[in-house]
Design an enzyme around this catalytic site. Sequence first.
Site, PDB file in Angstrom:
ATOM      1  N   LYS A  22       0.701  -1.231   0.019  1.00  0.00           N
ATOM      2  CA  LYS A  22      -0.105   0.026  -0.105  1.00  0.00           C
ATOM      3  C   LYS A  22       0.866   1.169  -0.015  1.00  0.00           C
ATOM      4  CE  LYS A  22      -2.514   2.541   3.412  1.00  0.00           C
ATOM      5  NZ  LYS A  22      -1.673   3.235   4.312  1.00  0.00           N
ATOM      6  N   ASN A  23       1.740   1.448   0.927  1.00  0.00           N
ATOM      7  CA  ASN A  23       2.522   2.765   0.947  1.00  0.00           C
ATOM      8  C   ASN A  23       3.583   2.977   0.002  1.00  0.00           C
ATOM      9  OD1 ASN A  23       1.013   3.319   3.215  1.00  0.00           O
ATOM     10  ND2 ASN A  23       2.465   2.419   4.893  1.00  0.00           N
ATOM     11  N   ARG A  93      -4.195   9.583   3.602  1.00  0.00           N
ATOM     12  CA  ARG A  93      -2.892  10.621   4.054  1.00  0.00           C
ATOM     13  C   ARG A  93      -2.146  10.828   2.651  1.00  0.00           C
ATOM     14  NH1 ARG A  93      -2.170  13.744   7.884  1.00  0.00           N
ATOM     15  NH2 ARG A  93      -0.131  14.286   7.912  1.00  0.00           N
ATOM     16  N   CYS A 117      -5.547   7.989   8.770  1.00  0.00           N
ATOM     17  CA  CYS A 117      -5.814   7.334  10.205  1.00  0.00           C
ATOM     18  C   CYS A 117      -5.588   8.448  11.031  1.00  0.00           C
ATOM     19  CB  CYS A 117      -5.076   6.188  10.480  1.00  0.00           C
ATOM     20  SG  CYS A 117      -5.596   4.819   9.501  1.00  0.00           S
ATOM     21  N   ARG A 122      -0.348  14.925  12.768  1.00  0.00           N
ATOM     22  CA  ARG A 122       0.503  14.302  11.844  1.00  0.00           C
ATOM     23  C   ARG A 122       0.882  15.680  11.025  1.00  0.00           C
ATOM     24  NH1 ARG A 122      -2.187   8.937   9.215  1.00  0.00           N
ATOM     25  NH2 ARG A 122      -0.019   8.801   8.611  1.00  0.00           N
ATOM     26  N   ILE A 124       3.207  18.229   8.668  1.00  0.00           N
ATOM     27  CA  ILE A 124       4.029  17.954   7.455  1.00  0.00           C
ATOM     28  C   ILE A 124       5.059  19.078   7.168  1.00  0.00           C
ATOM     29  CG2 ILE A 124       2.229  16.498   6.181  1.00  0.00           C
ATOM     30  CD1 ILE A 124       1.354  19.289   4.555  1.00  0.00           C
ATOM     31  N   GLN A 126       8.120  19.057   7.652  1.00  0.00           N
ATOM     32  CA  GLN A 126       9.190  18.608   7.120  1.00  0.00           C
ATOM     33  C   GLN A 126       9.156  18.485   5.467  1.00  0.00           C
ATOM     34  OE1 GLN A 126      12.263  18.271   9.014  1.00  0.00           O
ATOM     35  NE2 GLN A 126      10.852  19.253  10.238  1.00  0.00           N
ATOM     36  N   ASP A 306       3.338  -0.048  12.252  1.00  0.00           N
ATOM     37  CA  ASP A 306       2.191  -0.320  11.508  1.00  0.00           C
ATOM     38  C   ASP A 306       2.014  -1.635  11.869  1.00  0.00           C
ATOM     39  OD1 ASP A 306       1.828   2.081  10.267  1.00  0.00           O
ATOM     40  OD2 ASP A 306       2.770   1.616   8.555  1.00  0.00           O
ATOM     41  N   ILE A 328       6.578   6.391  17.277  1.00  0.00           N
ATOM     42  CA  ILE A 328       6.049   7.206  16.012  1.00  0.00           C
ATOM     43  C   ILE A 328       5.054   7.903  16.388  1.00  0.00           C
ATOM     44  CG2 ILE A 328       5.841   7.058  13.708  1.00  0.00           C
ATOM     45  CD1 ILE A 328       8.405   5.803  14.354  1.00  0.00           C
ATOM     46  N   ARG A 398      -8.922   0.501   3.260  1.00  0.00           N
ATOM     47  CA  ARG A 398      -7.887   1.381   2.800  1.00  0.00           C
ATOM     48  C   ARG A 398      -6.781   0.744   2.663  1.00  0.00           C
ATOM     49  NH1 ARG A 398      -7.754   5.272   6.862  1.00  0.00           N
ATOM     50  NH2 ARG A 398      -5.446   5.027   5.960  1.00  0.00           N
TER      51      ARG A 398
HETATM   52  N1  EPU Z   1       6.499  14.211  11.287  1.00  0.00           N
HETATM   53  C1  EPU Z   1       6.710  15.449  11.528  1.00  0.00           C
HETATM   54  N2  EPU Z   1       6.843  16.404  10.637  1.00  0.00           N
HETATM   55  C2  EPU Z   1       6.744  15.986   9.213  1.00  0.00           C
HETATM   56  C3  EPU Z   1       6.627  14.530   9.006  1.00  0.00           C
HETATM   57  C4  EPU Z   1       6.482  13.569  10.132  1.00  0.00           C
HETATM   58  O1  EPU Z   1       6.705  15.877  12.707  1.00  0.00           O
HETATM   59  O2  EPU Z   1       6.685  16.871   8.556  1.00  0.00           O
HETATM   60  C5  EPU Z   1       6.666  13.267  12.511  1.00  0.00           C
HETATM   61  C6  EPU Z   1       5.209  12.462  12.483  1.00  0.00           C
HETATM   62  O3  EPU Z   1       4.338  12.902  13.515  1.00  0.00           O
HETATM   63  C7  EPU Z   1       5.645  11.105  13.215  1.00  0.00           C
HETATM   64  C8  EPU Z   1       6.881  10.867  12.598  1.00  0.00           C
HETATM   65  O4  EPU Z   1       7.547  12.088  12.110  1.00  0.00           O
HETATM   66  O5  EPU Z   1       5.510  11.368  14.533  1.00  0.00           O
HETATM   67  C9  EPU Z   1       7.032   9.936  11.342  1.00  0.00           C
HETATM   68  O6  EPU Z   1       6.024  10.093  10.405  1.00  0.00           O
HETATM   69  P1  EPU Z   1       6.288   9.718   8.833  1.00  0.00           P
HETATM   70  O7  EPU Z   1       6.521  11.251   8.029  1.00  0.00           O
HETATM   71  O8  EPU Z   1       7.388   8.828   8.921  1.00  0.00           O
HETATM   72  O9  EPU Z   1       4.796   9.126   8.476  1.00  0.00           O
HETATM   73  P2  EPU Z   1       3.866   9.278   7.384  1.00  0.00           P
HETATM   74  O10 EPU Z   1       4.802   9.497   6.208  1.00  0.00           O
HETATM   75  O11 EPU Z   1       2.960  10.284   7.615  1.00  0.00           O
HETATM   76  C10 EPU Z   1       3.977   6.526   6.819  1.00  0.00           C
HETATM   77  C11 EPU Z   1       2.946   5.608   6.695  1.00  0.00           C
HETATM   78  C12 EPU Z   1       1.974   5.238   7.826  1.00  0.00           C
HETATM   79  C13 EPU Z   1       3.339   4.794   8.926  1.00  0.00           C
HETATM   80  C14 EPU Z   1       4.538   5.909   8.918  1.00  0.00           C
HETATM   81  C15 EPU Z   1       5.551   5.523   9.741  1.00  0.00           C
HETATM   82  C16 EPU Z   1       2.090   6.297   4.465  1.00  0.00           C
HETATM   83  C17 EPU Z   1       0.848   6.642   3.485  1.00  0.00           C
HETATM   84  N3  EPU Z   1       1.903   6.140   5.723  1.00  0.00           N
HETATM   85  O12 EPU Z   1       3.075   7.554   7.420  1.00  0.00           O
HETATM   86  O13 EPU Z   1       1.600   4.055   7.542  1.00  0.00           O
HETATM   87  O14 EPU Z   1       2.699   4.670  10.064  1.00  0.00           O
HETATM   88  O15 EPU Z   1       5.034   6.068   7.633  1.00  0.00           O
HETATM   89  O16 EPU Z   1       6.175   4.481   9.143  1.00  0.00           O
HETATM   90  O17 EPU Z   1       3.052   5.692   3.907  1.00  0.00           O
HETATM   91  C18 EPU Z   1      -0.355   2.859   7.946  1.00  0.00           C
HETATM   92  O18 EPU Z   1      -0.178   2.218   6.925  1.00  0.00           O
HETATM   93  O19 EPU Z   1      -1.387   2.290   8.835  1.00  0.00           O
HETATM   94  C19 EPU Z   1       0.179   3.939   8.311  1.00  0.00           C
HETATM   95  C20 EPU Z   1      -0.273   4.785   9.105  1.00  0.00           C
END
Ligand code: EPU
Length: 422
Positions: A22-23, A93, A117, A122, A124, A126, A306, A328, A398
């Site tokens: 998925k991701n 997301r 979710c 969450r 963004i 970065q 996850d 996380i 999803r």
């Molecule tokens: N974070 C920030 N700022 C940012 C980005 C992230 O503070 O700009 C923090 C987040 O709040 C979190 C940590 O950094 O505490 C890691 O977040 P990350 O950006 O790695 O997560 P994501 O890209 O939003 C993806 C997966 C998630 C999975 C996480 C961690 C997708 C679409 N989603 O999320 O998947 O939990 O990486 O591995 O790729 C799932 O599939 O169930 C799911 C939630």
Amino acid sequence: MDKLVIHGGTRLKGEVIISGAKNAAVAIIPATLLIDGICTISNIPAISDVKISCKILQELGAKLTWNTPNEVTIDTRNITCANAPIDMTSKFRASYYLIGSLLGRCKSAVVGLPGGCNLGARPIDQHIKGFEALGANVEVSQGKITATAKKLVGTSIYLDMVSVGATINIMLASVLAQGTTIIENAAKEPHIVDVANFLNAMGADIRGAGTDVIKINGVEKLVGNTSYSVVPDQIEAGTFMLAAVATKGDLLIKNCIPEHLDCLTAKILEMGANVEYNDDSIHVFANKRPNKANIKTMPYPGFPTDLQPQIGVCLALANGTSIINEGIWDSRFQYTAELNKMGANITAQGKSAIFEGVKELYGAPVEATDLRAGAALIIAGIVAKGETSITNLVHIDRGYENIEEKFRGIGANIQRVVDEEI
Ligand code: EPU
């Protein structure tokens, strides 16, 4: 509301085939916007996040032809618009990958704030820091992110925390930028390598994906004209591995990459179950109650957040007291309240939870509070005595392709009851 009804007490046994990740798929589909040509992507999981991602692409002017339910040919030669429909982007997301892709292609992107979710905050920031470093002007207002740039120029970007989304999004925005972009403290998940492999197959020059420094040498054009198969979903594979442990079952999990699951395998062995690796399959078998174990979730190659709820079911049933520390997300223990309705004894506070193992779980009506929570509740329902019903299936749909068919195929008594029948 649809629900899954499970009659539990089953020991799972048999073979299950894992779908594409998925991701990875939800990043590769928007990444096709960077191609001025046609490409074919196979091993795409048929899940709702992918379907909506594809619909958005069509709204932007791409032509999609489904060759099979898991293979699509995408023609992005005539992208007409850089404004992604807000009502669609807010549904999941990964819609944030449209920002990097559209910015890269059109030097302009208007995308609604992403949904997905509820796992706590969450941000963004970065992603935005990366786009700005490349020369874009980014504004967030009225539920929309607007990014524009005269040109994008490669630079060094150090991520303040390891972020999957920011790593991929900056990669997307910089593939067609002038010069070289270096992402430091990059995430290393297998789907990051997969997105880089996809882009390289289309003509990009990305090096170091899978390490914490990724170097992207900007190219003028991605030509496409080739096909790519999405990497197997390590989280789906891990979900079935843990289903084997929880149900004291015996499962051959096919079409996966065992090395992506090394950290889970180590924990499964610690819990007293058996794991055997083959080239592209994993055999997991258990014949006793799991041992207690402690878990701390971390970015790859650490234990994945996850799979935290799914291993939580095993620990809820373990012989002794276990502790999970979530590294996380702020709010990934909502499922513990649902498991407690089924007889578990879990105390969650903040980012930690204590699991006092119980011998049995009992069926109850529960709610899938998020995607992986939903998978955990299915496993719990299969273990539990009596009937479990799970609502809020939108989360499960999803991210898991044909989940009830897959579980039925290995012996579970699980049915989807659609709304009219309830
Ligand atoms: N974070 C920030 N700022 C940012 C980005 C992230 O503070 O700009 C923090 C987040 O709040 C979190 C940590 O950094 O505490 C890691 O977040 P990350 O950006 O790695 O997560 P994501 O890209 O939003 C993806 C997966 C998630 C999975 C996480 C961690 C997708 C679409 N989603 O999320 O998947 O939990 O990486 O591995 O790729 C799932 O599939 O169930 C799911 C939630």
